[in-house]
Enzyme design. Structure first.
Site, PDB file in Angstrom:
ATOM      1  N   LYS A 162       0.923  -1.051   0.012  1.00  0.00           N
ATOM      2  CA  LYS A 162      -0.073  -0.080   0.088  1.00  0.00           C
ATOM      3  C   LYS A 162       0.869   1.334  -0.095  1.00  0.00           C
ATOM      4  O   LYS A 162       1.910   1.434   0.555  1.00  0.00           O
ATOM      5  CB  LYS A 162      -0.726  -0.101   1.203  1.00  0.00           C
ATOM      6  CG  LYS A 162      -1.649   0.717   1.539  1.00  0.00           C
ATOM      7  CD  LYS A 162      -2.311   0.419   3.155  1.00  0.00           C
ATOM      8  CE  LYS A 162      -3.431   1.354   3.548  1.00  0.00           C
ATOM      9  NZ  LYS A 162      -4.623   1.282   2.889  1.00  0.00           N
ATOM     10  N   ASN A 218     -11.724   4.827  -7.827  1.00  0.00           N
ATOM     11  CA  ASN A 218     -11.668   5.035  -6.394  1.00  0.00           C
ATOM     12  C   ASN A 218     -10.795   6.167  -6.184  1.00  0.00           C
ATOM     13  O   ASN A 218     -10.403   6.863  -7.073  1.00  0.00           O
ATOM     14  CB  ASN A 218     -10.546   3.997  -5.728  1.00  0.00           C
ATOM     15  CG  ASN A 218      -8.959   4.148  -6.148  1.00  0.00           C
ATOM     16  OD1 ASN A 218      -8.621   4.885  -5.292  1.00  0.00           O
ATOM     17  ND2 ASN A 218      -8.360   3.766  -7.073  1.00  0.00           N
ATOM     18  N   SER A 219     -11.371   6.974  -5.052  1.00  0.00           N
ATOM     19  CA  SER A 219     -10.609   8.136  -4.507  1.00  0.00           C
ATOM     20  C   SER A 219     -10.316   8.054  -3.156  1.00  0.00           C
ATOM     21  O   SER A 219     -10.421   8.728  -2.259  1.00  0.00           O
ATOM     22  CB  SER A 219     -11.539   9.148  -4.755  1.00  0.00           C
ATOM     23  OG  SER A 219     -12.726   9.247  -4.062  1.00  0.00           O
ATOM     24  N   GLY A 228      -7.256   8.346  -1.650  1.00  0.00           N
ATOM     25  CA  GLY A 228      -6.689   9.506  -1.080  1.00  0.00           C
ATOM     26  C   GLY A 228      -5.378   9.282  -0.357  1.00  0.00           C
ATOM     27  O   GLY A 228      -5.101   9.933   0.333  1.00  0.00           O
ATOM     28  N   LEU A 229      -4.788   7.919  -0.679  1.00  0.00           N
ATOM     29  CA  LEU A 229      -3.708   7.501  -0.043  1.00  0.00           C
ATOM     30  C   LEU A 229      -3.768   7.403   1.545  1.00  0.00           C
ATOM     31  O   LEU A 229      -2.825   7.963   2.434  1.00  0.00           O
ATOM     32  CB  LEU A 229      -2.538   8.484  -0.352  1.00  0.00           C
ATOM     33  CG  LEU A 229      -1.921   8.621  -1.576  1.00  0.00           C
ATOM     34  CD1 LEU A 229      -0.926   9.629  -2.130  1.00  0.00           C
ATOM     35  CD2 LEU A 229      -1.547   7.169  -2.309  1.00  0.00           C
ATOM     36  N   CYS A 243       0.452  11.521  -7.953  1.00  0.00           N
ATOM     37  CA  CYS A 243       0.162  12.402  -6.739  1.00  0.00           C
ATOM     38  C   CYS A 243       0.165  13.923  -6.881  1.00  0.00           C
ATOM     39  O   CYS A 243       1.186  14.278  -7.776  1.00  0.00           O
ATOM     40  CB  CYS A 243       0.414  12.094  -5.249  1.00  0.00           C
ATOM     41  SG  CYS A 243       2.097  11.281  -5.149  1.00  0.00           S
ATOM     42  N   GLY A 287      -9.116  -1.658 -13.044  1.00  0.00           N
ATOM     43  CA  GLY A 287      -9.668  -2.936 -13.724  1.00  0.00           C
ATOM     44  C   GLY A 287     -10.051  -3.215 -15.036  1.00  0.00           C
ATOM     45  O   GLY A 287      -9.327  -2.642 -15.745  1.00  0.00           O
ATOM     46  N   GLY A 315      -2.972  -3.316 -14.900  1.00  0.00           N
ATOM     47  CA  GLY A 315      -4.055  -2.517 -15.406  1.00  0.00           C
ATOM     48  C   GLY A 315      -5.111  -3.452 -15.768  1.00  0.00           C
ATOM     49  O   GLY A 315      -4.773  -4.277 -17.036  1.00  0.00           O
ATOM     50  N   GLY A 347      -4.198  -5.977  -9.587  1.00  0.00           N
ATOM     51  CA  GLY A 347      -4.790  -5.013  -8.615  1.00  0.00           C
ATOM     52  C   GLY A 347      -6.014  -5.231  -8.229  1.00  0.00           C
ATOM     53  O   GLY A 347      -6.639  -6.135  -7.555  1.00  0.00           O
TER      54      GLY A 347
HETATM   55  C1  FMN Z   1      -8.289   0.879  -4.110  1.00  0.00           C
HETATM   56  C2  FMN Z   1      -7.304   1.327  -4.693  1.00  0.00           C
HETATM   57  C3  FMN Z   1      -5.925   1.795  -4.231  1.00  0.00           C
HETATM   58  C4  FMN Z   1      -4.836   2.202  -4.883  1.00  0.00           C
HETATM   59  N1  FMN Z   1      -3.785   2.841  -4.155  1.00  0.00           N
HETATM   60  C5  FMN Z   1      -2.504   2.769  -4.911  1.00  0.00           C
HETATM   61  C6  FMN Z   1      -1.380   3.661  -4.121  1.00  0.00           C
HETATM   62  O1  FMN Z   1      -1.424   3.761  -2.776  1.00  0.00           O
HETATM   63  N2  FMN Z   1      -0.313   3.788  -4.855  1.00  0.00           N
HETATM   64  C7  FMN Z   1      -0.230   3.429  -6.116  1.00  0.00           C
HETATM   65  O2  FMN Z   1       0.749   3.755  -6.883  1.00  0.00           O
HETATM   66  N3  FMN Z   1      -1.194   3.022  -6.918  1.00  0.00           N
HETATM   67  C8  FMN Z   1      -2.373   2.857  -6.167  1.00  0.00           C
HETATM   68  N4  FMN Z   1      -3.487   2.058  -6.875  1.00  0.00           N
HETATM   69  C9  FMN Z   1      -3.336   1.920  -8.365  1.00  0.00           C
HETATM   70  C10 FMN Z   1      -2.854   0.278  -8.545  1.00  0.00           C
HETATM   71  O3  FMN Z   1      -1.818  -0.024  -8.072  1.00  0.00           O
HETATM   72  C11 FMN Z   1      -2.820  -0.110 -10.100  1.00  0.00           C
HETATM   73  O4  FMN Z   1      -2.001   0.855 -10.735  1.00  0.00           O
HETATM   74  C12 FMN Z   1      -4.367   0.329 -10.927  1.00  0.00           C
HETATM   75  O5  FMN Z   1      -5.415   0.081 -10.174  1.00  0.00           O
HETATM   76  C13 FMN Z   1      -4.083  -0.628 -12.175  1.00  0.00           C
HETATM   77  O6  FMN Z   1      -4.150  -1.752 -11.977  1.00  0.00           O
HETATM   78  P1  FMN Z   1      -5.797  -2.959 -11.746  1.00  0.00           P
HETATM   79  O7  FMN Z   1      -6.465  -2.453 -13.039  1.00  0.00           O
HETATM   80  O8  FMN Z   1      -5.008  -4.145 -11.817  1.00  0.00           O
HETATM   81  O9  FMN Z   1      -6.424  -2.456 -10.409  1.00  0.00           O
HETATM   82  C14 FMN Z   1      -4.687   1.785  -6.304  1.00  0.00           C
HETATM   83  C15 FMN Z   1      -5.568   1.189  -7.140  1.00  0.00           C
HETATM   84  C16 FMN Z   1      -6.888   0.944  -6.421  1.00  0.00           C
HETATM   85  C17 FMN Z   1      -8.166   0.388  -7.119  1.00  0.00           C
END
Ligand code: FMN
Length: 314
Positions: free
Chosen positions: A56, A80-81, A83-84, A141, A228, A254, A276
């Protein structure tokens, strides 16, 4: 009688890869923010089987995250939002790292900040902590000093962040690119010049959703990041372009949910793949993808996964 060639065909394929100095026993890792710090998934899978764990996103200070609602389902993914939201780097080092050290898996820490100093401070702190195999730098960010503009949206600023991290750490540095740009190759080139050891992509695509009953945006933060299956073709295209632009290893992500999806990324140029959003649907997705890749290699007589990296480029 079993001949030598028979033995070769039944031996297990070599799945090991090296991502900019991070040695992984197989190419399957987790996407930051979708796998917590690991223990959340331990009841479902053997964490030791993963090629690496990307945790995370971590910031210097704890963060509460954005106002709710922070998640909206879409026809083929989520917005999603968050926000870290995270407990801060000191808590991560004290509580999460000792747990992760119990596994024979490289731990990659995803870092975020508002300023160059934040990134430099995180890089220095995590390098001293021990037990960290690499840093993944989230440049998606907002930079508060430049009015909320993303570091990742500007190739020159992306390079500055990369330099700040490299100057403060001996660890391999993976820079995670934002897809919300006109030319992903231009950002990748600058980040490579600045000394990145590897590149990961894609982060989420900026999107939003409006509630037709309330006639207001659904997310508390109005806009959020789309991830997704919906984003997969965009991500594959960007892996393809970055593979052609720079010589660095790529962690592709992705919308990967199956081994077939993962293989698409590897053929387009990814050395490793991250899972992810699929983890939310199927907490065993990482292992399903890993087992599917192994099966594909065996069935197609591929002795080493590295033969497939970028193979679609001819
Ligand atoms: C709920 C959620 C939280 C995420 N938090 C971060 C994060 O803290 N740092 C980051 O670099 N990417 C974050 N991402 C992006 C994912 O690491 C990834 O790059 C993105 O979701 C695309 O992959 P996926 O389609 O397999 O989910 C987050 C994605 C989701 C859905």
């Amino acid at each position: 009688m079993i001949s030598d060639s028979d033995n070769a065909s039944i031996s297990k394929p070599d799945l090991s890869v090296n991502v900019g100095g991070i040695r992984m026993k197989n190419p399957v890792t987790t996407a930051s923010g979708t796998f917590g710090f690991g223990p959340e998934y331990a009841p479902y899978i053997d964490l030791n089987r993963l090629g690496a764990i990307v945790v995370k996103g971590t910031t210097l200070e704890p963060r509460a995250g954005n106002p709710t609602p922070r998640l909206v389902e879409t026809p083929a993914g989520v917005l999603n939002s968050i926000g870290l939201q995270n407990p801060g780097v000191e808590h991560f080092i004290d509580e999460a790292l000792p747990y992760l050290a119990g596994f024979d898996v490289p731990v990659i820490v995803n870092i975020s900040g508002d300023t160059l100093e934040d990134y430099a401070g995180l890089a220095a702190r995590l390098s001293r902590a021990g037990g960290v195999a690499g840093l993944e730098v989230n440049i998606s960010c907002p930079n508060v000093k430049k009015g909320g503009m993303q570091f990742g949206g500007d190739p020159a600023m992306a390079a500055e962040v990369t330099r700040a991290v490299k100057e403060n750490s001996e660890l391999p540095v993976v820079v995670k690119l934002s897809p919300n740009v006109t030319s992903i190759a231009a950002v990748a080139e600058k980040v490579a010049e600045a000394g990145a050891d590897a590149i990961s992509l894609i982060n989420t695509l900026l999107g939003m959703s409006v509630d037709i009953k309330t006639r207001r945006p659904i997310l508390g933060n109005t806009m959020g990041g789309l991830s997704g299956p919906a984003v997969r073709p965009v991500a594959v295209r960007m892996v393809w372009q970055v593979y052609q632009a720079v010589k660095l290893p790529i962690i592709g992500m992705g919308g990967i949910a199956t081994a077939a999806d993962a293989l698409e990324f590897i053929l387009a140029g990814a050395t490793a793949v991250a899972i992810g959003t699929a983890n939310f649907v199927n907490p065993r997705a990482t292992i399903d993808v890993l087992e599917g890749i192994e099966k594909y290699l065996s069935e197609n007589g591929v002795g080493d996964i590295k033969e497939l990296i970028g193979a679609a480029h001819g």
